[in-house]
Design a protein around this motif. Structure first.
Motif, PDB file in Angstrom:
ATOM      1  N   HIS A 131      41.307  34.370  35.337  1.00  0.00           N
ATOM      2  CA  HIS A 131      41.776  35.596  35.917  1.00  0.00           C
ATOM      3  C   HIS A 131      42.836  36.233  35.094  1.00  0.00           C
ATOM      4  O   HIS A 131      42.980  37.423  35.475  1.00  0.00           O
ATOM      5  N   ALA A 132      43.597  35.494  34.230  1.00  0.00           N
ATOM      6  CA  ALA A 132      44.335  36.387  33.338  1.00  0.00           C
ATOM      7  C   ALA A 132      43.602  37.383  32.485  1.00  0.00           C
ATOM      8  O   ALA A 132      44.113  38.521  32.210  1.00  0.00           O
ATOM      9  N   GLN A 133      42.277  37.121  32.139  1.00  0.00           N
ATOM     10  CA  GLN A 133      41.555  38.001  31.410  1.00  0.00           C
ATOM     11  C   GLN A 133      40.915  39.374  32.332  1.00  0.00           C
ATOM     12  O   GLN A 133      40.264  40.338  31.772  1.00  0.00           O
ATOM     13  N   TYR A 134      41.031  39.182  33.507  1.00  0.00           N
ATOM     14  CA  TYR A 134      40.396  40.204  34.306  1.00  0.00           C
ATOM     15  C   TYR A 134      41.734  41.396  34.915  1.00  0.00           C
ATOM     16  O   TYR A 134      42.614  41.204  35.377  1.00  0.00           O
ATOM     17  N   ASP A 135      41.204  42.595  34.629  1.00  0.00           N
ATOM     18  CA  ASP A 135      41.952  43.708  34.864  1.00  0.00           C
ATOM     19  C   ASP A 135      41.970  44.115  36.285  1.00  0.00           C
ATOM     20  O   ASP A 135      40.684  44.668  36.727  1.00  0.00           O
ATOM     21  N   THR A 136      42.806  44.282  37.054  1.00  0.00           N
ATOM     22  CA  THR A 136      42.966  44.577  38.313  1.00  0.00           C
ATOM     23  C   THR A 136      43.061  45.991  38.907  1.00  0.00           C
ATOM     24  O   THR A 136      43.206  46.322  40.020  1.00  0.00           O
ATOM     25  N   THR A 137      43.388  46.870  37.767  1.00  0.00           N
ATOM     26  CA  THR A 137      43.751  48.199  38.072  1.00  0.00           C
ATOM     27  C   THR A 137      42.648  48.946  38.907  1.00  0.00           C
ATOM     28  O   THR A 137      43.111  49.373  39.916  1.00  0.00           O
ATOM     29  N   THR A 138      41.499  48.925  38.367  1.00  0.00           N
ATOM     30  CA  THR A 138      40.733  49.903  39.428  1.00  0.00           C
ATOM     31  C   THR A 138      40.295  49.194  40.499  1.00  0.00           C
ATOM     32  O   THR A 138      39.977  49.776  41.647  1.00  0.00           O
ATOM     33  N   GLU A 139      40.154  47.718  40.446  1.00  0.00           N
ATOM     34  CA  GLU A 139      40.058  47.081  41.802  1.00  0.00           C
ATOM     35  C   GLU A 139      41.042  47.467  42.929  1.00  0.00           C
ATOM     36  O   GLU A 139      41.001  47.637  43.882  1.00  0.00           O
ATOM     37  N   ASN A 140      42.384  47.287  42.353  1.00  0.00           N
ATOM     38  CA  ASN A 140      43.591  47.497  43.351  1.00  0.00           C
ATOM     39  C   ASN A 140      43.473  49.290  43.544  1.00  0.00           C
ATOM     40  O   ASN A 140      43.896  49.417  44.808  1.00  0.00           O
TER      41      ASN A 140
END
Length: 985
Positions: A131-140
């Motif tokens: 989960h730390a490797q996953y960028d949530t910016t676009t999903e957010n």
């Protein structure tokens, strides 16, 4: 009495007093008085002792009765405590026997829990790294845009609904205004019409009043006399009517009282009959209670004896179990708890005393009981791997005879462990039964080369089974089978992820272990018919046809089958089958179910040992001991049920006694009340009858008075008919005119009220209409603004979604890894929750078992104390009974002395009574004789009566004197009689 008899007693008295004694009269008197005083003192002492002895006897007898009853009650309590102690000790032993298995279950559950916690911790750490490797910016950004669009969509929808509601309300108010204006117009017209009617009614009323005033002048001179005659006639009619009403009511009251009197007589008779029946039922119930108590005492004694035997049998069984366990320490075990054993026999062994026949109605009860116990059994039994077996590599498609032999020995050993614990004899693995099982496997594999051996269709390949039976000398249809299916190889269609689940003998034995425990404890599918086959019960019972205490020879073998890997359900599978094949040799003459076996084809002589001989013998000893425990437990249960039934019957009977006692009391009260009420009613009947007669007597005079006054009134009305008619008509017209005027006035008030209400209603509608118009304009503006914002939000969402889709396309592998990791974390959490639940349940059951043992131990101690107290109380009471019995025995001598004294007094009284009946003449008795006879104050001075002292001056003297008098009376009788006759003449 005849004169002759009187003279004989006189002779005895005279001789006793003077002549025969030969002493002076003064000396005789002194001696007799002294002797009388001594005898009186002695008699008083005897009387006092007798009274004291009677009082002591009464007290002692009362105490003995009370103590005897107390001893009986205490002995009954002692028996109950002893029986309860035996039951508690038995229950304690049974509870203690479950502790090792429950403790083992806790240990196993703790190990599984620790492993589940460790696996979850490792999986969560890996999941966190992904989960730390996953960028949530676009999903957010997508979520934010979606939330914004959702809120604006909701706002537009809400405003649209509000605008529509405002429009609907405006339309409704416009309709209401139109209706209100129409109603006001109608109300105004109605008021105008009512005013016209009111004016006319006022004019008519004025005219009627003038006419009434004119007629009133002619009516006034006769008004008082007319009213008086009318009042007199009305009063006479009313008096007659009242008398008739009183007479009718009194007659009805009299009839009701007579009916009530009859009903009370019936109630008295009925209640008396009920009271007699209740007393009879009470006596019958008390007799039944005494008989039931006697039977309960007998059954309780039997229960105590059985409990003692059961305790001994359980100890013997436990000793045999320990011996059996010590000889098979290194074996993989299957432990059967006493609870499962008892429940399984209850539902599947038709020879068990507690057997319950299965029905569709009690199926849920069976599934619940066996299901819960099977789940516990499955949790506490687990396979133990063997390092040597792991080194023994096998090929499932090419098992050797030695492989099958070793697997069969292992499987049959497991089966026999179960059978011995459940009271059944071990089965035999012979050369013949092994060959038969291997043949079944061979024919199964031939019939199902590329499928799961018919698991999805027929379940059992009867064609293969019957073929193997015939080839091995057994009739078709005579073999039993329990099946277990799985796979030994699994792969995807490309074969890239293929794996073998059975690679060595340890793996195969593990599957056999799973098959056997699956058959025995099949709570998932809620069926135990396969378990019945394993232990030869139910439909597969192997008890002897003639003697159910014996078992027919039984032969088992494991058919182990596998087919080549093949395509199945979207993958490659190699199917595995483990079937338990059974044959029961019940070849007995006269047995209609027997089937002959050709022993030339089916070798039963060469028995293959599955365990050492000592263990086998120990198993048979344990099985016999378990059978004895089962039998005694059945007897115990039956006796306990009888005790409960008898106690319930006694309680029910006591309740019946209480109810009958209360009923008798209530009926007695009811009877007395009914008799009292009957007397009261009879008095009332007399009073009311008298009143009815009085009313009947008054009736003729009242009728005459009514007729006279009515005739007088009629004559007066005829004489003044014109004046009376004019007056009555004018009065009626005036009343009608006034009524119309009052109605018109009321109608005007009502019309004005309705008109004013509708005007107020119209004003309110106009006000609400103005408010709604303003709201509608405001909501329309807000809706326009919201739609513009909604279009902007949709554009923002489309841009954010495009950015997110671009990120997902460039990071597919990472997202897939995160998804798999999340699923794995969820699975590990579920596994941990199950492990925690299993551990908690095992711990609770273990603690509950320990608490039950402690509770029963305390109960045994309390009962020991109660038993000791009862025994001590019985000893003390028996000692007191013995002491009081000795007092009664000692007083028997006092009673005997009193009886002798009473007999002597009775004899003296007879003598004195006889003498009192003798009549003397003053001339025939000398002064000397009279003086001697005055010792007792009972002698009269006029010499009309004489009597000896009641107690006698001296016993020997009195007796001698009486005898001498009787003798000498015959000598002087002639002269005395002659003299008596002369005096009479």
């Amino acid at each position: 009495m005849k004169n002759k008899d009187k003279l004989m007693y006189v002779s005895a008295a005279v001789l006793a007093a003077g002549t025969v004694a030969g002493v002076k009269t003064t000396n005789v008197k002194a001696a007799e008085v002294k002797q009388v005083n001594a005898n009186s003192k002695r008699d008083l002492n005897n009387v006092a002792q007798e009274k004291q002895a009677v009082a002591q006897d009464k007290t002692a007898q009362g105490q003995i009765k009370q103590d005897t009853e107390t001893v009986q009650k205490t002995q009954d309590q002692l028996k109950q405590d002893q029986a309860a102690k035996t039951q508690a000790e038995s229950a304690k032993t049974e509870a203690q026997n479950t502790l090792p298995a429950k403790e083992n279950a806790v240990s196993n559950a703790k190990t599984k829990l620790d492993n589940a916690k460790q696996e979850l911790t490792q999986t969560e750490a890996q999941n966190k790294d992904l989960h730390a490797q996953y960028d949530t910016t676009t999903e957010n950004a997508v979520h934010t845009a979606q939330d914004a669009e959702k809120k604006l969509d909701q706002k537009v929808n809400n405003l649209t609904d509000q605008v529509q509601d405002a429009q609907n309300e405006q339309t409704d108010l416009l309709g209401q205004r139109t209706n209100a204006e129409s109603e006001i117009k109608t109300n105004t017209e109605t008021l105008n019409n009512v005013n016209e009617q009111l004016n006319k009614a006022q004019a008519d009323s004025t005219q009627a009043q003038k006419h009434f005033d004119a007629v009133q002048k002619d009516y006034a001179p006769i008004q008082n006399e007319y009213n008086a005659k009318k009042s007199a006639a009305e009063k006479a009619a009313q008096d007659l009517k009242q008398n008739e009403t009183d007479l009718a009511q009194s007659q009805k009251q009299l009839a009701d009282l007579q009916t009530k009197n009859d009903d009370l007589a019936k109630t008295v008779n009925s209640t008396q009959g009920q009271l007699d029946n209740a007393n009879k039922d009470l006596a019958t119930t008390k007799t039944d209670m005494r008989q039931t108590q006697a039977k309960l005492n007998d059954v309780t004694k039997q229960s105590s004896d059985v409990n003692g035997k059961l305790t001994s049998a359980i100890a013997k069984r436990d000793q045999a179990k320990s011996a059996l366990d010590s000889q098979s320490e290194n074996q993989t075990k299957i432990v059967i708890t006493p609870e499962f054993n008892k429940a399984f026999h209850k539902w599947n062994d038709n020879h068990d005393p507690n057997y319950v026949q299965w029905t569709p109605e009690n199926d849920a009860e069976m599934v619940k009981e066996l299901g819960d116990l099977s789940k516990q059994e499955r949790a506490m039994n687990h396979f133990e791997s063997n390092a040597k077996d792991k080194e023994h590599k096998i090929d499932m498609m090419h098992l050797t005879y030695e492989d099958r032999l070793e697997a069969n020995k292992f499987g049959i050993n497991l089966v026999n462990q179960i059978r011995t614990q459940m009271g059944k004899k071990p089965v035999k693995l012979t050369v013949g039964s092994l060959k038969y099982a291997n043949d079944v496997a061979k024919y199964y594999e031939a019939d199902y080369p590329t499928s799961n051996f018919g698991m999805d269709s027929v379940n059992h390949d009867t064609k293969a089974i019957d073929k193997a039976l015939v080839e091995n000398g057994v009739e078709p249809g005579m073999g039993g089978e329990a099946s277990f299916y799985g796979t030994y190889y699994d792969s995807d269609l490309d074969g890239r992820f293929g794996s073998f689940s059975i690679k060595n003998m340890d793996d195969l034995k593990h599957e056999i272990y799973n098959a056997v425990t699956g058959w025995m404890f099949n709570y998932e599918q809620e069926e135990w018919e396969h378990a019945s086959l394993v232990v030869s019960m139910g439909l597969l019972d192997n008890t002897n046809y003639k003697n159910h205490n014996e078992e027919d020879p039984t032969y088992f073998g494991f058919a182990i089958m596998a087919n080549a890997p093949h395509e199945e359900l979207g993958g490659i599978s190699g199917d595995l089958g483990i079937n338990l094949e059974t044959i029961i040799d019940n070849t007995i003459p006269g047995n209609p179910l027997s089937h002959p076996i050709d022993y030339n084809k089916f070798n039963v002589k060469d028995v293959i040992p599955t365990d050492n001989s000592d263990s086998s013998q120990a198993g048979q000893v344990y099985a016999a001991a378990q059978n004895e425990v089962n039998t005694l437990q059945g007897q115990k249960t039956d006796l306990d049920n009888q005790i409960k039934s008898l106690n319930d019957h006694i309680v029910k009977s006591q309740t019946r006694v209480n109810d009958l006692t209360k009923t008798i009391t209530d009926l007695s009260t009811k009877l007395a009340k009914a008799k009292t009420e009957q007397g009261t009613v009879q008095d009332q009947i007399g009073q009311v009858s008298k009143h009815v007669d009085e009313l009947k007597a008054t009736q003729p005079a009242l009728i005459q008075a009514r007729n006279n006054t009515a005739n007088a009134l009629a004559d007066y009305e005829q004489t003044h008919a014109t004046v009376l008619n004019d007056y009555n008509n004018a009065k009626s017209q005036l009343e009608q005119a006034n009524n119309k005027l009052q109605s018109a006035t009321k109608a005007k008030d009502e019309a004005e009220k309705v008109l004013n209400q509708n005007k107020a209603k119209l004003a309110k509608i106009n006000q609400e209409l103005d408010t709604v118009k303003a709201q509608l304009a405001d909501l329309t503006a807000q809706l326009s603004d919201a739609k513009a914002s909604q279009a902007t939000a949709k554009a923002n969402l489309e841009k954010a979604q495009a950015d997110y889709d671009n990120y997902v396309n460039t990071h597919k592998d990472l997202i897939a890894q995160i998804s798999d990791s999340d699923k794995e974390v969820t699975a590990k959490k579920e596994a941990l929750a199950k492990a925690q639940s299993a551990y908690d349940k095992a711990s609770q059951e273990y603690e509950a078992a320990k608490n039950e043992v402690a509770k029963l131990d305390n109960k045994v101690k309390d009962l020991d104390q109660s038993i000791a107290t009862s025994q001590d109380s019985i000893k003390k009471l028996n000692n007191r009974i013995t002491s009081n019995t000795q007092i009664i025995e000692s007083n028997k001598q006092v009673h005997a002395q009193a009886s002798k004294l009473a007999a002597r007094k009775a004899f003296d009284a007879q003598i004195n009574k006889a003498l009192d009946n003798v009549v003397y003449d003053t001339k025939t008795i000398s002064q000397h004789t009279a003086k001697a006879a005055t010792v007792e104050p009972t002698v009269l001075t006029k010499n009309t009566k004489h009597a000896l002292p009641q107690t006698g001056a001296n016993d020997k003297l009195s007796l001698f004197a009486a005898l001498a008098g009787l003798s000498l009376s015959s000598i002087g009788l002639g002269s005395l009689v002659s003299d008596k006759k002369r005096r009479r003449n």
